[in-house]
Scaffold this motif. Structure first.
Motif, PDB file in Angstrom:
ATOM      1  N   HIS A 151       0.819  -1.215   0.000  1.00  0.00           N
ATOM      2  CA  HIS A 151       0.000   0.000   0.000  1.00  0.00           C
ATOM      3  C   HIS A 151       0.853   1.265   0.000  1.00  0.00           C
ATOM      4  N   ALA A 171      -3.313   1.992   5.418  1.00  0.00           N
ATOM      5  CA  ALA A 171      -2.512   2.682   4.411  1.00  0.00           C
ATOM      6  C   ALA A 171      -1.043   2.324   4.525  1.00  0.00           C
ATOM      7  N   ILE A 194      -7.127   7.622   2.372  1.00  0.00           N
ATOM      8  CA  ILE A 194      -7.337   6.264   2.866  1.00  0.00           C
ATOM      9  C   ILE A 194      -8.761   5.834   2.526  1.00  0.00           C
ATOM     10  N   ALA A 431      -4.867   9.029   7.088  1.00  0.00           N
ATOM     11  CA  ALA A 431      -4.288   7.766   6.635  1.00  0.00           C
ATOM     12  C   ALA A 431      -3.175   7.310   7.568  1.00  0.00           C
TER      13      ALA A 431
END
Length: 482
Positions: A151, A171, A194, A431
Motif C-alpha cells: 500500500h 494505508a 485512505i 491515513a
C-alpha cells in the motif's frame, strides 16, 4: 505521554533499544516489516519518537480541479475488481489502466466495467508492473487495493510521479511508512486518501452529523471494532505469495486492521482537526484457534504442516487510546474467534449515546438513558439529521452497492471532490494516524501493554485544522450512469 528517566531505561532494557532517539537503525538495511521481530519493535519505537517538520499542511488543501478524473487500479482481486465496477458508473471518470500481477485477474476486472468510454489497458505479469502504471502521463488517480505491504510503497511512488493516491486500509504497516506517506503528500501536494469505507456507512454518517449538531454533548468515550471470523479462510492452498494475510497474522501481534472501527469515531472526535490522539496501550490474548486449525488441516494435507506452531497473533486485541482532550477510544480486532460479526460503533456523550453492532443501530438520550429510543423516534431523528450526502445519494448507493452502498458513497465522494477541486474527507494525516495504531499496538503488546505515544503527523497543525465539510454546499454535481 512524557517518559521520565526511570521509565525510559526500563523500556530500553526490555526492548534492547539502548539509544532510542539517535536516529538510524544499525545492523540491517531491510525495511522494517522484513526485519527480525526484535528489530521491528526497535524500529517502531524509534520512528514513533522521531520529529518530522511539516513542509505543507495538506488538511483542507484543495488541489486543482480535474474535470475528467483518469483512474488506474492496482491490485484487482475481489476488492479491487469490485471497485473497478463501482467507479465505472461515476460520470467524469475514465478508467485508463488495470494492473495486477496475475494477467487473468486484470482481465476479469476489466470485464466488470459497466459503462462506455474507458480505454482500460491491462498491465500484468510482473511483480512491479505497477511502476509502469504510476509513470504514465495519462493518469490522475491511482486506486490501490493490493496486499497491505504494498500500500505505502505504491502510494508514495504514485505521488512522486504526480498522481493522487487512494489507498486501501491500512494505508501503511510501519511507523516509518506512515511518515513517508505524510512527507511525500506534503512535498508533492498530491492527496493520499485512505479508502475507509466505514466512514460512509449510513449510521456512521448520521452519528457524525449528530455530533456536529451537539446531539451527544461532550464526547466522553467511543468504541470501534473489526470482529469478523475469517480465520479458517486464511488457510488455503494458493499460488506463492497469495497467502499474504495469513503471513500478517503469523508475524505481527497487535491490532492489524484498526481503521474500520477507528476511522468513523476519529471523525466524530475531530481527530487531526481540533483534537488528536495522544497515546495508547494495547493487549492481546493468546492464540486459542489458529494453531489448532493448522494442526487439523495438516492431518489430511502435508502442505499445512509448515504452519504448525507458527507464532500466530492473539485472537483478540484490545487497544485503548487517549486524546489530548481527555477522551478515550477502545478499538478491538479479532478475525479468528467464532462469534457474530461486529464493527462496534459506540458514541458516549454527556447528552446522548449511539451504538450499532452487534445489534441494530440505536440511540439513547441522557434524560432517559436506561432505554433506547423507539423506532419512530429514531426515524424522526434520521429524517432531521441525515447529512446531505445520504439524502442525495442513499438510493443510488444502495442500488450500485458495495457493503450496502457505503463503498460506492466513498468512491463517489472522492471523485466529486477531485472534480470540483475540494479538500478530501480523509487526508494523509488521517491515513497515517489511523494506520499507525497497527505497529504501535505491536510494540505495546510486546512490552506488557506499556503505553506509547501516537505521533502527531500534523506537527501541531491539528489545533487549527478545521473539520471536513459534510454539507455538500460545494460540489455534489457529479452524476452517476446507471
Amino acid at each position: 505521554m512524557q517518559l521520565n528517566r526511570r521509565s525510559f531505561l526500563k523500556i530500553a532494557g526490555a526492548t534492547g533499544v539502548g539509544s532510542m532517539l539517535t536516529g538510524k537503525l544499525t545492523g540491517s538495511e531491510l525495511p522494517p516489516q522484513q526485519q527480525p521481530p526484535a528489530k521491528q519493535l526497535k524500529s517502531i519505537y524509534l520512528e514513533a519518537y522521531k520529529k518530522h517538520p511539516q513542509r505543507f499542511n495538506m488538511c483542507g488543501y484543495a488541489a486543482p480541479k480535474i474535470d475528467t478524473v483518469r483512474v488506474a487500479f492496482i491490485g484487482v482481486g475481489a476488492r479491487g475488481s469490485a471497485a473497478v465496477e463501482r467507479v465505472s458508473y461515476i460520470d467524469g471518470v475514465r478508467i485508463m489502466a488495470i494492473c495486477d500481477e496475475l494477467p487473468e485477474q486484470a482481465e476479469k476486472a476489466r470485464a466488470r466495467i459497466k459503462t462506455t468510454g474507458h480505454p482500460a489497458k491491462v498491465f500484468a505479469g510482473k511483480q512491479d508492473s505497477w511502476k509502469q502504471v504510476c509513470e504514465r502521463e495519462d493518469i490522475d488517480l491511482v486506486y490501490i487495493t493490493t496486499p497491505w505491504a504494498l500500500h505505502a510503497p505504491i502510494a508514495i511512488y504514485a505521488m512522486e510521479h504526480g498522481k493522487h493516491a487512494a489507498v486501501e486500509i491500512p494505508a501503511a504497516t510501519t511507523v516509518q511508512d506512515c511518515w513517508r506517506l505524510v512527507e511525500t503528500s506534503e512535498k508533492t501536494k498530491k492527496h493520499c486518501v485512505i479508502l475507509e469505507n466505514c466512514c460512509y456507512d449510513f449510521f456512521e454518517l448520521l452519528t457524525l452529523n449528530l455530533a456536529r449538531n451537539g446531539f451527544f454533548g461532550d464526547i466522553v468515550h467511543c468504541e470501534g471494532a473489526y470482529i469478523h471470523d475469517i480465520g479458517e479462510s486464511l488457510f488455503f492452498r494458493g499460488k506463492p505469495g497469495r497467502s499474504w494475510r495469513l503471513k500478517e497474522n503469523m508475524t505481527r501481534n497487535g491490532s492489524l486492521y484498526p481503521t474500520h472501527g477507528l476511522g468513523p469515531v476519529a471523525q466524530i472526535m475531530n481527530i487531526n482537526r481540533g483534537n488528536r490522539m495522544e497515546y495508547m496501550t494495547s493487549m492481546s490474548t493468546e492464540d486459542f484457534l489458529m494453531n489448532n486449525h493448522a494442526k487439523k488441516l495438516a492431518k489430511d494435507d502435508d502442505y499445512f504442516k509448515q504452519f504448525i506452531d507458527a507464532p500466530f497473533r492473539g485472537n483478540m486485541n484490545s487497544s485503548l487510546i487517549r486524546t489530548v482532550k481527555g477522551q478515550t477510544i477502545l478499538i478491538q480486532h479479532d478475525v479468528t474467534t467464532p462469534r457474530p460479526y461486529s464493527r462496534l460503533h459506540l458514541i458516549s456523550g454527556t447528552k446522548a449515546t449511539a451504538q450499532k453492532y452487534p445489534l441494530p443501530a440505536r440511540l439513547s438520550r441522557a434524560e432517559n438513558h436506561t432505554e433506547w429510543l423507539s423506532e419512530s423516534e429514531f426515524q424522526d431523528i434520521e429524517k432531521k439529521y441525515n447529512p446531505p450526502l445520504i439524502q442525495r445519494m442513499q438510493d443510488i448507493a444502495k442500488k450500485i452497492g458495495g457493503h450496502g452502498g457505503m463503498d460506492f458513497l466513498m468512491d463517489w465522494r472522492l471523485i466529486d471532490c477531485l472534480r470540483n477541486g475540494l479538500p478530501v474527507d480523509m487526508d494523509v494525516y488521517d491515513a497515517a494516524s489511523w494506520s499507525v495504531i497497527g505497529p504501535l499496538s505491536q510494540w505495546s503488546v510486546a512490552n506488557r501493554s506499556t503505553p506509547i505515544d501516537i505521533p502527531d503527523f500534523t506537527n501541531g497543525a491539528w489545533a487549527l485544522n478545521q473539520p471536513h465539510d459534510i454539507s455538500l454546499l460545494k460540489g455534489g454535481n457529479t452524476d452517476v450512469r446507471v
